[in-house]
Motif scaffolding. Structure first.
Motif, mmCIF file in Angstrom:
data_model
loop_
_atom_site.group_PDB
_atom_site.id
_atom_site.type_symbol
_atom_site.label_atom_id
_atom_site.label_comp_id
_atom_site.label_asym_id
_atom_site.label_seq_id
_atom_site.Cartn_x
_atom_site.Cartn_y
_atom_site.Cartn_z
ATOM 1 N N ASP A 241 0.817 -1.218 0.000
ATOM 2 C CA ASP A 241 0.000 0.000 0.000
ATOM 3 C C ASP A 241 0.844 1.258 0.000
ATOM 4 N N ASP A 242 2.036 1.159 0.581
ATOM 5 C CA ASP A 242 2.812 2.376 0.813
ATOM 6 C C ASP A 242 4.284 2.005 0.802
ATOM 7 N N ASN A 243 5.008 2.556 -0.151
ATOM 8 C CA ASN A 243 6.396 2.193 -0.365
ATOM 9 C C ASN A 243 7.313 2.624 0.787
ATOM 10 N N ASP A 244 6.834 3.501 1.646
ATOM 11 C CA ASP A 244 7.661 3.994 2.749
ATOM 12 C C ASP A 244 7.528 3.155 4.016
ATOM 13 N N VAL A 245 6.783 2.044 3.943
ATOM 14 C CA VAL A 245 6.654 1.181 5.117
ATOM 15 C C VAL A 245 7.982 0.466 5.364
ATOM 16 N N VAL A 246 8.526 0.606 6.593
ATOM 17 C CA VAL A 246 9.799 -0.041 6.928
ATOM 18 C C VAL A 246 9.660 -1.009 8.098
ATOM 19 N N ALA A 247 8.521 -0.981 8.772
ATOM 20 C CA ALA A 247 8.353 -1.858 9.934
ATOM 21 C C ALA A 247 6.869 -2.140 10.138
ATOM 22 N N ALA A 248 6.598 -3.222 10.856
ATOM 23 C CA ALA A 248 5.218 -3.539 11.205
ATOM 24 C C ALA A 248 5.162 -3.868 12.685
ATOM 25 N N VAL A 249 4.092 -3.467 13.315
ATOM 26 C CA VAL A 249 3.908 -3.762 14.743
ATOM 27 C C VAL A 249 2.525 -4.348 14.929
ATOM 28 N N ILE A 250 2.440 -5.397 15.732
ATOM 29 C CA ILE A 250 1.137 -5.962 16.088
ATOM 30 C C ILE A 250 0.873 -5.629 17.551
ATOM 31 N N LEU A 251 -0.269 -5.020 17.821
ATOM 32 C CA LEU A 251 -0.705 -4.805 19.197
ATOM 33 C C LEU A 251 -2.114 -5.375 19.327
ATOM 34 N N GLY A 252 -2.170 -6.651 19.638
ATOM 35 C CA GLY A 252 -3.454 -7.333 19.774
ATOM 36 C C GLY A 252 -3.435 -8.104 21.078
ATOM 37 N N THR A 253 -3.835 -9.368 21.016
ATOM 38 C CA THR A 253 -3.750 -10.221 22.193
ATOM 39 C C THR A 253 -2.297 -10.294 22.649
ATOM 40 N N GLY A 254 -1.414 -10.496 21.680
ATOM 41 C CA GLY A 254 0.025 -10.446 21.948
ATOM 42 C C GLY A 254 0.628 -9.249 21.235
ATOM 43 N N THR A 255 1.946 -9.181 21.236
ATOM 44 C CA THR A 255 2.582 -8.085 20.500
ATOM 45 C C THR A 255 3.873 -8.559 19.860
ATOM 46 N N ASN A 256 4.195 -7.979 18.717
ATOM 47 C CA ASN A 256 5.415 -8.336 18.002
ATOM 48 C C ASN A 256 5.731 -7.226 16.996
ATOM 49 N N ALA A 257 6.949 -7.263 16.483
ATOM 50 C CA ALA A 257 7.328 -6.290 15.465
ATOM 51 C C ALA A 257 8.274 -6.936 14.468
ATOM 52 N N ALA A 258 8.239 -6.441 13.244
ATOM 53 C CA ALA A 258 9.163 -6.877 12.187
ATOM 54 C C ALA A 258 9.614 -5.630 11.456
ATOM 55 N N TYR A 259 10.798 -5.687 10.868
ATOM 56 C CA TYR A 259 11.269 -4.512 10.128
ATOM 57 C C TYR A 259 12.243 -4.957 9.045
ATOM 58 N N VAL A 260 12.554 -4.027 8.154
ATOM 59 C CA VAL A 260 13.429 -4.328 7.022
ATOM 60 C C VAL A 260 14.855 -3.958 7.410
ATOM 61 N N GLU A 261 15.754 -4.942 7.363
ATOM 62 C CA GLU A 261 17.146 -4.729 7.788
ATOM 63 C C GLU A 261 18.076 -4.872 6.581
ATOM 64 N N ARG A 262 19.179 -4.121 6.606
ATOM 65 C CA ARG A 262 20.224 -4.304 5.597
ATOM 66 C C ARG A 262 20.852 -5.678 5.808
ATOM 67 N N ALA A 263 20.920 -6.480 4.742
ATOM 68 C CA ALA A 263 21.412 -7.850 4.896
ATOM 69 C C ALA A 263 22.841 -7.872 5.450
ATOM 70 N N ASP A 264 23.663 -6.891 5.050
ATOM 71 C CA ASP A 264 25.054 -6.911 5.523
ATOM 72 C C ASP A 264 25.186 -6.492 6.994
ATOM 73 N N ALA A 265 24.105 -6.031 7.587
ATOM 74 C CA ALA A 265 24.141 -5.691 9.016
ATOM 75 C C ALA A 265 23.739 -6.894 9.880
#
Ligand code: ADP
Ligand code: MG
Length: 493
Positions: A241-265
């Motif tokens: 939907d949006d090319n500027d998305v770099v991370a996702a966060v879930i705040l529901g029953t549980g919580t978690n996050a994911a993000y885009v990392e440089r592979a060499d890091a």
């Protein structure tokens, strides 16, 4: 005056004195009780305080743990799982793709016809199927056959307006929200079952090959192209939907996050660097913990008495599963020590998890002058039949303290990610966080506090570049988009 009348007058006078004494004692006791209640509240407020300096300490600790988790396995509370997703959707995806979402009492199947940059999502259809309880605790073949046969029915019901490329097998993005050791984008072994599932002989097995075998047994020409968890799915759906998305966060029953990392890091990454140079990391941030987190005796007791003591500390402070339970523990303390709800402790208040977060949120949002929603909820869910306005105000105050702490800590977690990405300062690019989950969606005060804390931490200028976008159940669509972006037909076309 006769003898009888004199006697009666004496008795009445004595009774009046006794009643007055009782009233005075009651008032004194009541004043003492309120003073004690105020002290308990004050202490709670102090221990839960999250001034902006504290939030930065938490954010810095999050960033530090992220570095550690990327360095090598098992050195950090953050697993920083490499998702193997190195191609996020671009918007150019075309064709018919499927998603299967397993991770609760229901599973969802979805099909989507993608029409490339112009056509976008041409049409999509989803179906929800509930899993019979005996299948949640039985054998793996039975469970996977049940799922595969639901997919067969779903494919059979497909209308003319869905088109599969000729000569291709159907491809599926599989959102599997259980702990998995990922071995490629389309394979991973189950670490353990959670959430009431306990299937024989699956732990250590490749989840995808189990599903593929069941699909074959059911005679369905379909292949799993991507195995993801809901956070990675949400990130993919958000990016579409949006090319500027770099991370996702879930705040529901549980919580978690994911993000885009440089592979060499990603120091622990041993594979070849992907063409895109980027890999999505599933942080499993619910397990974050730090000495900077503002913890109370209520949190410590909740943790010790939980099914996973010592684990998921961040989740226990901020997610929908626990916020109501923290409030219950404070109320129980007040009921026992200050007679907040009368002389007897309401028995239902002693039952763990009776006070669910949606009920807490309904009480917290009560704007009526006499707090009648609070009164009604206390009656309905805790069996407390009559409460003073003063007591109801205390309840709202506790909800406020607990929700605000959770929301502000979630904001600090997000800032930790932004800092890892070097996007926390002024003059930065537009940065979008894809958000999903019922807690963020429905708990208005929580959501507003989270935004407020982001603003406080980043300042007006930087925070104007940060957007939090609610992507309502983007993980299903996200999984099908990942099947498209990781399709094995991609090189051919
Ligand atoms: P899940 O996280 O289980 O996949 P959702 O994202 O739909 O599911 O989130 C559901 C959770 O959101 C509930 O367990 C509850 O904690 C929270 N929630 C749902 N509705 C509300 C509400 N009105 N107020 C506060 N929290 C809510
Ligand atoms: Mg969910």
């Amino acid at each position: 005056m006769g003898k009888v009348a004199v006697g009666a007058a004496v008795v009445c006078a004595a009774a009046a004195v006794a009643v007055t004494a009782l009233v005075v004692r009651h008032r004194m006791r009541s004043a003492e009780c309120w003073a004690r209640a105020a002290a308990v509240l004050r202490e709670l407020e102090e221990k839960c305080a999250t001034p902006v300096e504290k939030l930065w300490e938490v954010a810095d600790a999050m960033t530090k743990e992220m570095h550690a988790g990327l360095e090598s396995e098992d050195v950090s509370k953050l697993k920083m799982i490499i998702s193997y997703v190195d191609k996020l959707p671009t918007g150019d995806e075309r064709g018919l793709f499927y998603a299967l979402d397993l991770g609760g009492t229901n599973f969802r199947v979805l099909r989507v016809q993608l029409g490339g940059r112009e056509g976008r999502v041409v049409r999509q259809e989803a179906k929800e199927v509930s899993i019979p309880h005996d299948l949640m605790v039985g054998g793996s073949d039975e469970l996977f056959d049940f799922i595969a046969s639901a997919l067969v029915k779903f494919v059979d019901s497909e209308g003319e307006d869905f088109h599969l490329h000729s000569g291709r097998q159907r491809e599926l993005g599989f959102t599997f929200s259980f702990p998995v050791k990922q071995t490629s984008v389309a394979s991973g072994t189950l670490i353990k079952w959670t959430k009431g599932f306990n299937i024989d002989g699956m732990v250590g097995e490749d989840v995808v090959s189990e599903l593929n075998k069941a699909l074959q047994r059911q005679g369905l020409g379909m292949q799993v192209a991507a195995l993801v968890n809901d956070t990675v799915g949400t990130l993919a759906g958000g990016r579409y939907d949006d090319n500027d998305v770099v991370a996702a966060v879930i705040l529901g029953t549980g919580t978690n996050a994911a993000y885009v990392e440089r592979a060499d890091a990603i120091k622990k990454w041993k594979g070849p660097l992907p063409v895109s140079g980027e890999i999505v990391i599933n942080m499993e941030w619910g397990n974050f913990s730090s000495s900077h987190l503002p913890m109370t005796e209520y949190d410590n007791a909740l943790d010790v008495e939980s099914l996973n003591p010592g684990d998921q500390i961040f989740e226990k402070l901020i997610s929908g599963m626990y916020l109501g339970e923290i409030v219950r523990r404070v109320l129980l303390r007040l009921a026992m020590q200050t007679a907040l709800f009368g002389d007897n402790v309401p028995p239902q208040l002693k039952i763990p998890f009776v006070l669910r977060t949606p009920v807490m949120s309904a009480m917290h949002h009560d704007t009526s002058a006499d707090l009648k929603v609070v009164g009604a909820k206390l009656k309905e869910f805790l069996g407390i039949s009559s409460t003073s306005l003063k007591a109801r105000k205390v309840v709202v105050q506790i909800c406020d303290i607990v929700a605000k702490r959770g929301a502000r800590l979630a904001a600090a977690g997000i800032v930790g990610i932004l800092k890892k990405l070097g996007r926390e300062g002024s003059g930065m690019r537009r940065t979008v966080i894809a958000m999903d989950g019922g807690l963020y969606e429905h708990y208005t005060v929580f959501r507003e506090c989270l935004h407020g804390a982001l603003n406080e931490m980043l300042g007006d200028e930087a925070s104007s570049s940060v957007v939090v976008n609610l992507t309502n159940d983007g993980s299903g669509l996200g999984a099908s988009l990942l099947a498209a972006s990781h399709s094995r037909y991609l090189e051919q076309s």
